[in-house]
Design an enzyme around this catalytic site. Structure first.
Site, mmCIF file in Angstrom:
data_model
loop_
_atom_site.group_PDB
_atom_site.id
_atom_site.type_symbol
_atom_site.label_atom_id
_atom_site.label_comp_id
_atom_site.label_asym_id
_atom_site.label_seq_id
_atom_site.Cartn_x
_atom_site.Cartn_y
_atom_site.Cartn_z
ATOM 1 N N PHE A 196 0.644 -0.714 0.106
ATOM 2 C CA PHE A 196 -0.378 0.069 0.510
ATOM 3 C C PHE A 196 1.465 1.224 -0.467
ATOM 4 C CE2 PHE A 196 -1.746 -3.657 2.579
ATOM 5 C CZ PHE A 196 -1.865 -4.359 2.079
ATOM 6 N N ASP A 216 2.223 4.433 0.452
ATOM 7 C CA ASP A 216 1.651 5.714 1.280
ATOM 8 C C ASP A 216 3.011 5.773 1.380
ATOM 9 O OD1 ASP A 216 3.189 3.998 2.831
ATOM 10 O OD2 ASP A 216 2.563 4.606 4.059
ATOM 11 N N ASP A 262 4.058 -5.240 3.838
ATOM 12 C CA ASP A 262 4.036 -4.155 4.108
ATOM 13 C C ASP A 262 3.616 -3.927 5.644
ATOM 14 O OD1 ASP A 262 2.388 -1.362 3.019
ATOM 15 O OD2 ASP A 262 1.226 -2.647 4.289
HETATM 16 N N1 LIG Z 1 1.681 0.540 3.768
HETATM 17 C C1 LIG Z 1 0.815 1.195 4.843
HETATM 18 N N2 LIG Z 1 -0.096 2.131 5.061
HETATM 19 C C2 LIG Z 1 -0.422 2.348 6.029
HETATM 20 C C3 LIG Z 1 -0.956 1.158 7.040
HETATM 21 C C4 LIG Z 1 -1.551 1.855 8.181
HETATM 22 C C5 LIG Z 1 -2.109 0.658 9.346
HETATM 23 N N3 LIG Z 1 -2.322 -0.387 9.105
HETATM 24 C C6 LIG Z 1 -3.209 -1.257 9.790
HETATM 25 C C7 LIG Z 1 -2.896 -2.582 9.997
HETATM 26 C C8 LIG Z 1 -2.727 -3.566 10.332
HETATM 27 C C9 LIG Z 1 -1.911 -2.561 12.032
HETATM 28 O O1 LIG Z 1 -2.271 -2.804 12.556
HETATM 29 C C10 LIG Z 1 -1.817 -1.194 11.050
HETATM 30 O O2 LIG Z 1 -1.970 -0.333 12.050
HETATM 31 C C11 LIG Z 1 -2.141 3.130 7.900
HETATM 32 N N4 LIG Z 1 -0.870 3.117 6.877
HETATM 33 C C12 LIG Z 1 -0.968 4.524 5.868
HETATM 34 O O3 LIG Z 1 0.550 5.061 7.801
HETATM 35 C C13 LIG Z 1 0.620 6.722 7.048
HETATM 36 C C14 LIG Z 1 0.477 6.774 7.905
HETATM 37 O O4 LIG Z 1 1.436 7.288 8.892
HETATM 38 P P1 LIG Z 1 1.314 7.916 10.437
HETATM 39 O O5 LIG Z 1 0.977 9.761 10.437
HETATM 40 O O6 LIG Z 1 2.767 7.953 10.949
HETATM 41 O O7 LIG Z 1 0.544 7.356 11.754
HETATM 42 C C15 LIG Z 1 -0.836 7.226 6.674
HETATM 43 O O8 LIG Z 1 -0.625 7.654 5.363
HETATM 44 C C16 LIG Z 1 -1.539 5.856 6.790
HETATM 45 O O9 LIG Z 1 -2.542 5.556 5.154
HETATM 46 C C17 LIG Z 1 0.080 -0.373 6.807
HETATM 47 O O10 LIG Z 1 -1.197 -1.262 6.898
HETATM 48 N N5 LIG Z 1 0.010 -0.294 5.307
#
Ligand SMILES: Nc1nc2c(c(CN[C@H]3C=C[C@H](O)[C@@H]3O)cn2[C@@H]2O[C@H](COP(=O)(O)O)[C@@H](O)[C@H]2O)c(=O)[nH]1
Length: 306
Positions: free
Chosen positions: A213, A215, A283
């Site tokens: 994903f 991000d 990821d």
């Molecule tokens: N590639 C990727 N990006 C993810 C996540 C997740 C959360 N997934 C949940 C699912 C299972 C786990 O338990 C996680 O809690 C959020 N994001 C992205 O991160 C950024 C936020 O950062 P900060 O500003 O520091 O909170 C924002 O772009 C957000 O869209 C992920 O898993 N993969």
């Protein structure tokens, strides 16, 4: 998700601001050896889960809003996940389609107990209205019906979401070609898979087709690992926290090269270590380490997609 993989490769093969470093990639895979770090979904203990359709509704609302936290220094993804969880525990009807269609910015802020406007708050509200409206129009108001209509195919789920909900159409045009990144639609499939542990609403027979994903955390982590290299101009923009315009070559390269690099990592793990890993697993490993290193500089783009 062949479109995501193919168009990410298209960008990676033409990119000039971001390079996928093969030596860096080989080194990471050598260091992984037998222990591909396995991270538990919800390792933070912040998500709602009741093993039923309400969890699906919660995850769909969560991933409708799962973007752009950085403009508020104190706001993180955990605030969103745990804020929505608490709101649902207080009122089981809070994410009913008719409520979503009418929610205001102030109500959303109050649900999350956030004391000031959320970043891109108007867009968040617009997207919730769109989700409420379309869920009601086409899926009896229930995100669980949307998932069931896809017959255990994650790829079909992503395509169905993109066709019904314009806010999930995470596309760009790069050097005249349409590029598909689908961060929030894919993470919804991955969240179902993780929350339901591959069973029930989380059972997909093609979960390996999902990519990472794209991000702003994963590219920063890949750079720290030596897998991504940036041009000096891009490096200085990121290190000085200057904004990068949504849809710019730099932004598309950062995201697409991250997807491409992790697909290459999977291939290399398969060839060198004889193991099949999912992008979903890689990821979560990269993201979990990335968020635990808040000093990592990341790119800043105002976007509703991630
Ligand atoms: N590639 C990727 N990006 C993810 C996540 C997740 C959360 N997934 C949940 C699912 C299972 C786990 O338990 C996680 O809690 C959020 N994001 C992205 O991160 C950024 C936020 O950062 P900060 O500003 O520091 O909170 C924002 O772009 C957000 O869209 C992920 O898993 N993969």
């Amino acid at each position: 998700m062949d479109q995501v993989k193919a168009t990410a490769a298209f960008v990676a093969n033409r990119s000039s601001h971001v390079v996928v470093d093969s030596a860096g990639l080989e080194k990471v895979v050598e260091n992984i050896q037998d222990k591909i770090p396995k991270i538990e979904w919800d390792f933070e203990g912040i998500h709602y889960f009741d093993n039923g359709p309400l969890t699906v509704q919660y995850l769909f609302v969560l991933d409708t809003l799962n973007f752009c936290f950085w403009p508020d220094k104190n706001l993180n993804y955990d605030d969103l996940a745990s804020g929505l969880k608490e709101a649902l525990e207080n009122d089981k009807s809070v994410f009913d389609a008719d409520h979503l269609q009418k929610i205001t910015g102030l109500q959303l802020r109050n649900l999350l107990k956030w004391p000031r406007p959320l970043p891109l708050e108007d867009e968040r509200v617009r997207l919730l209205h769109e989700v409420g409206f379309e869920l009601e129009r086409s899926f009896g108001g229930q995100a669980s019906n949307l998932v069931e209509s896809c017959g255990r195919s994650a790829a079909k789920l992503v395509a169905t979401i993109a066709s019904h909900f314009p806010g999930f159409r995470d596309h760009s045009v790069y050097k005249g070609h349409q590029i598909f990144l689908y961060k929030r639609a894919q993470i919804f499939a991955a969240d179902l898979y993780g929350a339901f542990k591959g069973q029930g609403y989380g059972e997909f027979n093609d979960i390996s087709s999902i990519t990472i994903f794209a991000d702003y955390i994963v590219p920063a982590m890949l750079r720290k690992l030596g897998v991504l290299k940036y041009s000096s101009t891009l490096a200085s923009i990121i290190e000085s926290n200057k904004e990068i315009v949504s849809g710019s070559e730099e932004e598309v390269e950062l995201r697409a090269c991250s997807i491409y690099a992790v697909e290459k990592m999977r291939d290399l793990i398969s060839v060198k270590l004889g193991k099949q890993v999912l992008s979903v697993e890689l990821d979560l490993w990269l993201w979990a380490y990335g968020v635990q290193n808040p000093s990592l500089p990341h790119h800043r783009t105002l976007s509703i997609y991630y």
